[in-house]
Design an enzyme around this catalytic site. Structure first.
Site, short mmCIF file in Angstrom:
data_model
loop_
_atom_site.label_atom_id
_atom_site.label_comp_id
_atom_site.label_asym_id
_atom_site.label_seq_id
_atom_site.Cartn_x
_atom_site.Cartn_y
_atom_site.Cartn_z
N ASP A 187 -80.12 110.23 -65.71
CA ASP A 187 -80.03 108.82 -65.35
C ASP A 187 -78.87 108.13 -66.07
O ASP A 187 -79.07 107.27 -66.93
CB ASP A 187 -81.36 108.13 -65.72
CG ASP A 187 -81.59 106.87 -64.89
OD1 ASP A 187 -80.72 106.53 -64.08
OD2 ASP A 187 -82.64 106.22 -65.08
N ASP A 233 -79.26 103.57 -71.67
CA ASP A 233 -80.67 103.39 -71.29
C ASP A 233 -81.46 104.61 -71.76
O ASP A 233 -82.25 105.18 -71.01
CB ASP A 233 -80.79 103.21 -69.77
CG ASP A 233 -82.19 102.76 -69.34
OD1 ASP A 233 -82.98 102.30 -70.21
OD2 ASP A 233 -82.50 102.87 -68.14
N1 LIG Z 1 -81.69 116.70 -61.89
C1 LIG Z 1 -83.00 116.52 -61.93
N2 LIG Z 1 -83.84 117.58 -61.94
C2 LIG Z 1 -85.19 117.40 -61.98
N3 LIG Z 1 -85.80 116.19 -62.01
C3 LIG Z 1 -85.01 115.09 -62.00
C4 LIG Z 1 -83.58 115.20 -61.96
N4 LIG Z 1 -83.06 113.95 -61.96
C5 LIG Z 1 -84.12 113.10 -62.00
N5 LIG Z 1 -85.29 113.77 -62.02
C6 LIG Z 1 -86.64 113.18 -62.03
O1 LIG Z 1 -86.60 111.94 -61.35
C7 LIG Z 1 -86.95 110.87 -62.23
C8 LIG Z 1 -86.10 109.64 -61.90
O2 LIG Z 1 -84.75 109.94 -62.09
P1 LIG Z 1 -83.77 108.86 -62.76
O3 LIG Z 1 -84.26 108.48 -64.11
O4 LIG Z 1 -82.39 109.43 -62.67
O5 LIG Z 1 -83.91 107.67 -61.73
P2 LIG Z 1 -84.11 106.09 -62.00
O6 LIG Z 1 -82.78 105.46 -61.80
O7 LIG Z 1 -84.79 105.89 -63.31
O8 LIG Z 1 -85.03 105.66 -60.85
P3 LIG Z 1 -86.20 104.54 -60.97
O9 LIG Z 1 -85.74 103.55 -62.03
O10 LIG Z 1 -86.23 103.98 -59.61
O11 LIG Z 1 -87.41 105.34 -61.34
C9 LIG Z 1 -86.72 111.43 -63.62
O12 LIG Z 1 -87.51 110.82 -64.60
C10 LIG Z 1 -87.09 112.88 -63.46
O13 LIG Z 1 -88.48 113.05 -63.56
MG LIG Z 2 -84.72 106.73 -65.13
#
Ligand SMILES: Nc1ncnc2c1ncn2[C@@H]1O[C@H](COP(=O)(O)OP(=O)(O)OP(=O)(O)O)[C@@H](O)[C@H]1O
Ligand SMILES: [Mg+2]
Length: 256
Positions: free
Chosen positions: A207, A190
């Protein structure tokens, strides 16, 4: 029906509500902190992985990510939303993965397995020397990982970042995708400007719940899509490489 087990569980949850500093101020959707999430947080708190919860960095349909404190060090806490996460999609990705043959089929089982899967994918990627947040621990639907950012803010998603040299970032990402395939033996699955953070001059993959091992039937197809997604974003910003050529180099063939 109530029993001793339920009473004990409720007591733990109540204790947790008072123990996790800042929990009341989070003002997040009710479903974030359902009982199982609270129990997961409770375990992580009592084991010392989290000292205090901070505010949300991101709220979404699949997961919310919070800033938290661990003995003075910031950490990111990703909480999968047991009610709204796309459980059907998760099942499809988990079904082809040998690491997850024996999991139950309930919504909760799948989401817990997904959390474990993201932890293990991040760990494999990290061990292969790829820039990802280091995963620290998980419990149920809660994953604690390294926080990517500085004191003032989390690193922005690539789509909002302003690197001074897109070509360098693209070239680095192609090396990252190759390294993920060759060394970690994973495909992100993804990859996009939403799931890449940019900070201190480098891209970071995040992610990784859906990332699959190379023995997954669709691994070459996911690789193709990841490369096409990168090219879609970068083609307006720099020179991009030819996807069939990259696929040939990595898989020996070009999937349809
Ligand atoms: N380790 C991290 N440190 C800082 N920011 C983070 C971190 N992990 C995630 N984020 C922030 O959180 C956002 C969402 O995280 P992630 O992409 O892992 O979740 P997701 O599964 O896409 O959730 P959703 O689809 O519900 O938005 C990221 O785009 C980023 O901005
Ligand atoms: Mg994401």
């Amino acid at each position: 029906m109530r029993d001793r087990h339920t009473d004990k569980f409720d007591k733990q949850v109540d204790e947790l509500r008072t123990k996790i500093k800042g929990l009341d101020q989070l003002k997040v959707r009710d479903d974030v902190f359902d009982e199982y999430t609270l129990l997961g947080l409770y375990k992580l708190l009592t084991k010392g992985w989290i000292s205090a919860m901070g505010g949300p960095i991101s709220t979404g349909k699949e997961a919310n990510v919070y800033l938290a404190d661990r003995n003075g060090t910031p950490v990111a806490v990703k909480i999968y939303l047991t009610r709204t996460a796309n459980f059907k999609k998760m099942l499809d990705y988990i079904a082809g993965d040998r690491r997850f043959i024996n999991i139950g089929k309930s919504r909760r089982d799948v989401i817990f397995a997904w959390t474990r899967k993201e932890y293990s994918n991040l760990k494999r990627a990290k061990e292969a020397g790829i820039r990802v947040p280091e995963p620290l621990v998980f419990d149920r639907n809660v994953l604690v990982m390294e926080y990517l950012g500085d004191e003032s803010r989390a690193f922005p998603q690539l789509r909002l970042a302003e690197p001074d040299n897109f070509q360098r970032v693209y070239d680095e990402l192609i090396e990252v995708v190759k390294n993920l395939w060759k060394t970690a033996k994973l495909v992100h699955g993804d990859l996009s400007e939403y799931n890449i953070l940019y900070g201190e001059g480098h891209p970071y993959l995040i992610d990784m719940g859906q990332a699959v091992t190379l023995d997954h039937l669709n691994a070459p197809g996911f690789l193709k899509r990841d490369l096409e997604q990168l090219n879609r974003f970068f083609s307006e910003r720099c020179t991009v490489r030819d996807v069939p050529g990259l696929l040939e180099e990595l898989c020996g063939t070009s999937p349809q």
